[in-house]
Design a protein around this motif. Structure first.
Motif, mmCIF file in Angstrom:
data_model
loop_
_atom_site.group_PDB
_atom_site.id
_atom_site.type_symbol
_atom_site.label_atom_id
_atom_site.label_comp_id
_atom_site.label_asym_id
_atom_site.label_seq_id
_atom_site.Cartn_x
_atom_site.Cartn_y
_atom_site.Cartn_z
ATOM 1 N N ARG A 3 8.166 -1.832 23.944
ATOM 2 C CA ARG A 3 7.839 -2.920 23.022
ATOM 3 C C ARG A 3 8.159 -2.500 21.589
ATOM 4 O O ARG A 3 7.979 -1.338 21.207
ATOM 5 C CB ARG A 3 6.361 -3.286 23.133
ATOM 6 N N SER A 4 8.628 -3.444 20.775
ATOM 7 C CA SER A 4 8.855 -3.174 19.360
ATOM 8 C C SER A 4 7.506 -3.119 18.650
ATOM 9 O O SER A 4 6.681 -4.026 18.789
ATOM 10 C CB SER A 4 9.727 -4.270 18.741
ATOM 11 N N ILE A 5 7.297 -2.060 17.894
ATOM 12 C CA ILE A 5 6.029 -1.853 17.188
ATOM 13 C C ILE A 5 6.279 -1.916 15.688
ATOM 14 O O ILE A 5 7.204 -1.275 15.170
ATOM 15 C CB ILE A 5 5.410 -0.494 17.557
ATOM 16 N N TYR A 6 5.466 -2.691 15.006
ATOM 17 C CA TYR A 6 5.510 -2.786 13.548
ATOM 18 C C TYR A 6 4.134 -2.406 12.997
ATOM 19 O O TYR A 6 3.123 -2.553 13.679
ATOM 20 C CB TYR A 6 5.863 -4.207 13.102
ATOM 21 N N CYS A 7 4.122 -1.934 11.758
ATOM 22 C CA CYS A 7 2.842 -1.489 11.185
ATOM 23 C C CYS A 7 2.766 -1.840 9.707
ATOM 24 O O CYS A 7 3.730 -1.630 8.956
ATOM 25 C CB CYS A 7 2.684 0.016 11.374
ATOM 26 N N VAL A 8 1.630 -2.373 9.308
ATOM 27 C CA VAL A 8 1.297 -2.536 7.895
ATOM 28 C C VAL A 8 0.291 -1.451 7.544
ATOM 29 O O VAL A 8 -0.770 -1.355 8.167
ATOM 30 C CB VAL A 8 0.692 -3.923 7.597
ATOM 31 N N VAL A 9 0.630 -0.620 6.574
ATOM 32 C CA VAL A 9 -0.279 0.421 6.085
ATOM 33 C C VAL A 9 -0.854 -0.062 4.761
ATOM 34 O O VAL A 9 -0.144 -0.163 3.758
ATOM 35 C CB VAL A 9 0.439 1.767 5.903
ATOM 36 N N THR A 10 -2.136 -0.394 4.759
ATOM 37 C CA THR A 10 -2.763 -0.894 3.542
ATOM 38 C C THR A 10 -3.135 0.282 2.648
ATOM 39 O O THR A 10 -3.856 1.185 3.058
ATOM 40 C CB THR A 10 -4.013 -1.733 3.869
ATOM 41 N N VAL A 78 8.050 -0.607 0.668
ATOM 42 C CA VAL A 78 6.819 -0.725 -0.119
ATOM 43 C C VAL A 78 6.797 -2.106 -0.753
ATOM 44 O O VAL A 78 7.796 -2.531 -1.341
ATOM 45 C CB VAL A 78 6.738 0.362 -1.202
ATOM 46 N N VAL A 79 5.663 -2.806 -0.623
ATOM 47 C CA VAL A 79 5.510 -4.118 -1.261
ATOM 48 C C VAL A 79 4.226 -4.114 -2.079
ATOM 49 O O VAL A 79 3.313 -3.318 -1.830
ATOM 50 C CB VAL A 79 5.469 -5.267 -0.231
ATOM 51 N N ALA A 80 4.153 -4.996 -3.042
ATOM 52 C CA ALA A 80 2.946 -5.115 -3.858
ATOM 53 C C ALA A 80 1.834 -5.776 -3.048
ATOM 54 O O ALA A 80 2.066 -6.778 -2.361
ATOM 55 C CB ALA A 80 3.239 -5.933 -5.114
ATOM 56 N N GLY A 81 0.638 -5.203 -3.109
ATOM 57 C CA GLY A 81 -0.507 -5.794 -2.436
ATOM 58 C C GLY A 81 -1.110 -6.911 -3.260
ATOM 59 O O GLY A 81 -0.669 -7.210 -4.379
ATOM 60 N N GLY A 82 -2.134 -7.547 -2.701
ATOM 61 C CA GLY A 82 -2.788 -8.656 -3.383
ATOM 62 C C GLY A 82 -4.112 -8.246 -3.994
ATOM 63 O O GLY A 82 -4.453 -7.056 -4.062
ATOM 64 N N SER A 83 -4.880 -9.234 -4.407
ATOM 65 C CA SER A 83 -6.149 -8.967 -5.071
ATOM 66 C C SER A 83 -7.256 -8.592 -4.096
ATOM 67 O O SER A 83 -8.294 -8.068 -4.498
ATOM 68 C CB SER A 83 -6.584 -10.201 -5.876
ATOM 69 N N GLY A 92 1.904 -7.832 3.427
ATOM 70 C CA GLY A 92 2.540 -6.817 4.249
ATOM 71 C C GLY A 92 3.181 -7.411 5.492
ATOM 72 O O GLY A 92 4.290 -7.017 5.884
ATOM 73 N N LEU A 93 2.502 -8.355 6.110
ATOM 74 C CA LEU A 93 3.063 -9.023 7.297
ATOM 75 C C LEU A 93 4.355 -9.760 6.939
ATOM 76 O O LEU A 93 5.334 -9.720 7.706
ATOM 77 C CB LEU A 93 2.050 -10.005 7.872
ATOM 78 N N GLN A 94 4.372 -10.412 5.800
ATOM 79 C CA GLN A 94 5.596 -11.098 5.390
ATOM 80 C C GLN A 94 6.733 -10.100 5.191
ATOM 81 O O GLN A 94 7.894 -10.383 5.507
ATOM 82 C CB GLN A 94 5.359 -11.899 4.101
#
Length: 257
Positions: A3-10, A78-83, A92-94
């Motif tokens: 399975r393809s695995i994706y991860c968001v690291v907060t 790397v993406v900018a997080g929210g408030s 991150g999901l986007q």
């Protein structure tokens, strides 16, 4: 697993309670920052198709440099997080959707994708915990949460606090059955379509936007069942200076819990 695995690291949270004025993910642990440890743990995870790191907007370059210095073999950005944490995970999901997929990989929001949401503050989470979560999702569980048993008796509080002779006092309420309670950890794992739908609805509904304590709560709000797998004491959340001291000891004694 196949399975393809994706991860968001907060990693957009602050280190105030650790006594650090900057991001918590940049606090040093045994010679490397927390984010470095979290990213390196993912390295051997089979099927990892992409990782998005959410960072404070003012630290995008710094977080990018940390990831580059870790010499990671998997795709990352790397993406900018929210408030809030919930907003950060949504962003991150986007970011996961823009990874260039190979012929054998599915998109992150596909039902066949496995999406992990992980907290960089749980920097010493063992690889086996990631694998347990992924196996459970692959077996058909739409939402999987690693958890540990409580070691302390838990009391509810009843009524409001008051003071007596300059001492703050709060009345005690019920004593829940400890055997039915768990401390939840990360990574939490989900079928791709489930977690994307949960965050989209959470973003649209004013009563949940910014308010979910974890991602499984949003999934439960959609009516999906949650399943638990065994967590690990090594996956402790590093929040206070004492946590950091204990984590440093664990990092230096990696074969012990």
């Amino acid at each position: 697993m196949g399975r393809s695995i994706y991860c968001v690291v907060t990693a957009a949270g602050s280190g105030t309670r650790l006594g650090n004025p900057g991001p918590k993910a940049l606090v040093e642990l045994a010679g490397e920052c927390l984010l470095h440890h979290a990213l390196r743990t993912l390295e051997p995870l089979e099927g990892l198709a992409g990782v998005v790191i959410t960072a404070p907007r003012d630290y995008l370059e710094t977080f990018t440099q940390v990831a580059q210095d870790a010499s990671l073999s998997y795709p990352w950005k790397v993406v900018a997080g929210g408030s809030t944490r919930q907003n950060s995970v949504y962003l991150g999901l986007q970011g996961l959707l823009s990874f260039d997929r190979g012929a054998r990989q599915v998109c992150a929001n596909d039902p066949e994708a496995i999406v992990l949401i992980h907290d960089a503050a749980r920097a010493l989470t063992p690889l086996e915990q990631f694998q347990r979560v992924c196996r459970a999702v692959a077996s058909g569980c739409p939402a999987v949460v690693p958890a540990t048993e409580l070691v302390d008796t838990v009391r509810e509080v009843a009524g409001e606090s008051f003071t007596r002779q300059e001492v703050a006092i709060t009345p005690a309420g019920a004593t829940p059955d400890r055997s039915r309670l768990r401390c939840v950890q990360t990574p939490q794992g989900f079928a791709g379509n489930v977690i994307f739908a949960a965050h989209q609805q959470g973003r649209e509904e004013t009563n949940t936007t910014g308010g979910a304590l974890d991602d499984a709560m949003l999934v439960a709000h959609l009516g999906y069942p949650q399943y638990f797998v065994a967590g690990s004491r090594r996956a402790m959340k590093i929040t206070y200076p004492l946590d950091l001291h204990l984590a440093t000891w664990m990092a230096q004694n990696s074969n012990r819990e």
